[in-house]
Write an enzyme that holds these catalytic residues in place. Structure first.
Site, PDB file in Angstrom:
ATOM      1  N   SER A   1       0.843  -1.197   0.000  1.00 55.27           N
ATOM      2  CA  SER A   1       0.000   0.000   0.000  1.00 55.27           C
ATOM      3  C   SER A   1       0.878   1.247   0.000  1.00 55.27           C
ATOM      4  CB  SER A   1      -0.949  -0.036   1.210  1.00 55.27           C
ATOM      5  OG  SER A   1      -1.850   1.045   1.189  1.00 55.27           O
ATOM      6  N   THR A   2       0.783   2.071   1.026  1.00 61.50           N
ATOM      7  CA  THR A   2       1.522   3.328   1.067  1.00 61.50           C
ATOM      8  C   THR A   2       3.021   3.088   0.927  1.00 61.50           C
ATOM      9  OG1 THR A   2      -0.170   4.218   2.540  1.00 61.50           O
ATOM     10  CG2 THR A   2       1.905   5.424   2.411  1.00 61.50           C
TER      11      THR A   2
ATOM     12  N   HIS B   1      -2.797  -1.127  -3.186  1.00 62.93           N
ATOM     13  CA  HIS B   1      -3.953  -0.276  -2.916  1.00 62.93           C
ATOM     14  C   HIS B   1      -3.840   0.982  -3.764  1.00 62.93           C
ATOM     15  CE1 HIS B   1      -4.352  -2.194   1.364  1.00 62.93           C
ATOM     16  NE2 HIS B   1      -4.812  -2.972   0.409  1.00 62.93           N
TER      17      HIS B   1
ATOM     18  N   MET C   1      -0.181   0.903   5.057  1.00 68.04           N
ATOM     19  CA  MET C   1      -0.936   1.359   6.218  1.00 68.04           C
ATOM     20  C   MET C   1      -2.097   0.408   6.477  1.00 68.04           C
ATOM     21  SD  MET C   1      -2.513   5.188   6.711  1.00 68.04           S
ATOM     22  CE  MET C   1      -3.370   5.118   5.146  1.00 68.04           C
TER      23      MET C   1
ATOM     24  N   ASP D   1      -4.387  -4.956   6.236  1.00 68.64           N
ATOM     25  CA  ASP D   1      -4.840  -5.803   5.131  1.00 68.64           C
ATOM     26  C   ASP D   1      -3.754  -6.815   4.788  1.00 68.64           C
ATOM     27  OD1 ASP D   1      -6.511  -6.700   3.048  1.00 68.64           O
ATOM     28  OD2 ASP D   1      -5.481  -5.414   1.597  1.00 68.64           O
TER      29      ASP D   1
END
Length: 376
Positions: free
Chosen positions: A170-171, A197, A290, A293
């Site tokens: 993600s991030t 994401h 972050m 998940d």
């Protein structure tokens, strides 16, 4: 929080300079301390107001967001969240901004002209808090220059992969993935399935950028894509990705199930699928990001006999995704980003391609798209 997070909003649109502070007004941990209509004013206000986080539009007069971002990275080291237009040009600029060191981005909703910003207020607030907690932007890991791909001859016919490598990220993901994939050789024996994401409309361009920088093939996934050695499939935004074992070989399946952990795509959906379908041939990797998940899905891969890896927290932009798996005991190895490609190559070399006799298949799944039948 003992101190509210000070935010500077930089956008040439008077409407956005009004709406973004309004969207953040009710969060007790955040205080918008100022706004600016272009990069020149924005840089002066950073010096005056000392914000913890900057939200930044990229298309502005005089000094645009890209140049302001470059100067922030050189002089001020303040985390920046891009507020991006939901367009092809906006996606291209946003991906470039992430490459320059922007912390993350949110996309302006289609109805923003009518004042509809509430739908991204929660996402923006969460990312502002994560950016403030992360502090000064970390050193950007620069991937090698784009690699020229030679046309595949008869010696490079499609091959069944030794392992299915499922990655959740993600991030901080775009830079980390470009670095990782650029390190893998063209004859990498595994197939990578990647959940990043990222919203709809961004992933096709992202996959193309990764493909241009990598010796392996990288593409945005479509239902029916074969899982081949030396191929990486990026899950499209706003879809889930699963795998299916078929008579003619394993394939990717896209689905429109409900969000999981607030995400679509979700790493948990992918990990549970590969655990069920590939069992011990699976590797699950959780990288920078972050939230949590993928942690539960990594546990399913571990229970199925697959191998599990978490990126080391100190090499993550945000470490909560891999840390969630580490804390639950689901990560067999914790590996730094620079070492990750070597570990993947070593683990994928362990097994030769082989069908798993008598492997259990799950019940018929209504998310399989029309025209794709399961292996019987």
């Amino acid at each position: 929080m003992s101190q509210r997070i000070r935010v500077l909003v930089v956008d040439d649109s008077a409407l956005m300079r009004k709406l973004i502070p309004q969207a953040l007004l009710h969060d007790p941990d955040i205080k918008v301390v100022g706004t600016a209509m272009d990069g020149l004013i924005g840089l002066k206000k950073i010096e005056e107001l000392q914000p913890h986080v900057v939200t930044l539009d990229l298309e502005m007069p005089r000094m645009d967001g890209m140049e302001m971002l470059r100067q922030i990275m050189r002089k001020h080291r303040v985390p920046v969240i891009i507020v991006s237009a939901h367009s092809e040009e906006g996606a291209s600029l946003t991906l470039k901004a992430l490459g320059l060191g922007a912390f993350d981005f949110v996309t302006k909703p289609q109805g923003v002209a009518a004042g509809q910003l509430a739908q991204i207020s929660t996402e923006l607030a969460l990312k502002i808090k994560a950016a403030a907690a992360s502090g000064a932007p970390k050193m950007i890991i620069t991937a090698p220059a784009a690699k020229r791909k030679e046309p595949r001859g008869s010696s490079m016919l499609p091959r069944q992969p030794s392992r299915i490598v499922a990655i959740g990220i993600s991030t901080g993901g775009p830079n980390a993935l470009q670095y990782l994939l650029s390190q893998l050789p063209e004859d990498f024996p595994g197939c990578l399935l990647i959940v990043q994401h990222m919203p709809e409309g961004f992933t096709q361009m992202f996959a193309q950028r990764l493909n241009d920088a990598s010796a392996i093939e990288v593409k945005e996934a479509q239902t029916g894509d074969a899982l081949l050695a030396g191929r990486a499939l990026i899950c499209p935004g706003n879809r889930h990705m699963k795998m299916r074992r078929m008579d003619h070989g394993d394939i990717a399946i896209l689905a429109d199930d409900e969000r999981v952990n607030g995400h679509r795509p979700s790493a948990d959906v992918l990990f549970h699928s590969v655990a069920r379908e590939a069992g011990s041939r699976t590797m699950a990797v959780l990288m920078t990001g972050m939230g949590d998940d993928g942690a539960a899905g990594m546990g399913a891969v571990q229970a199925a006999g697959g191998f599990t890896i978490a990126q080391s927290p100190e090499t993550c932009v945000v470490d909560s995704m891999p840390r969630a798996a580490i804390m639950r005991g689901f990560a067999a190895r914790v590996v730094s980003l620079p070492d990750l490609s070597g570990v993947l190559q070593a683990k994928c070399m362990v097994e030769q391609p082989a069908a798993e006799p008598g492997g259990e298949l799950s019940a018929a799944d209504p998310t399989v798209e029309e025209g794709v039948s399961r292996r019987r």
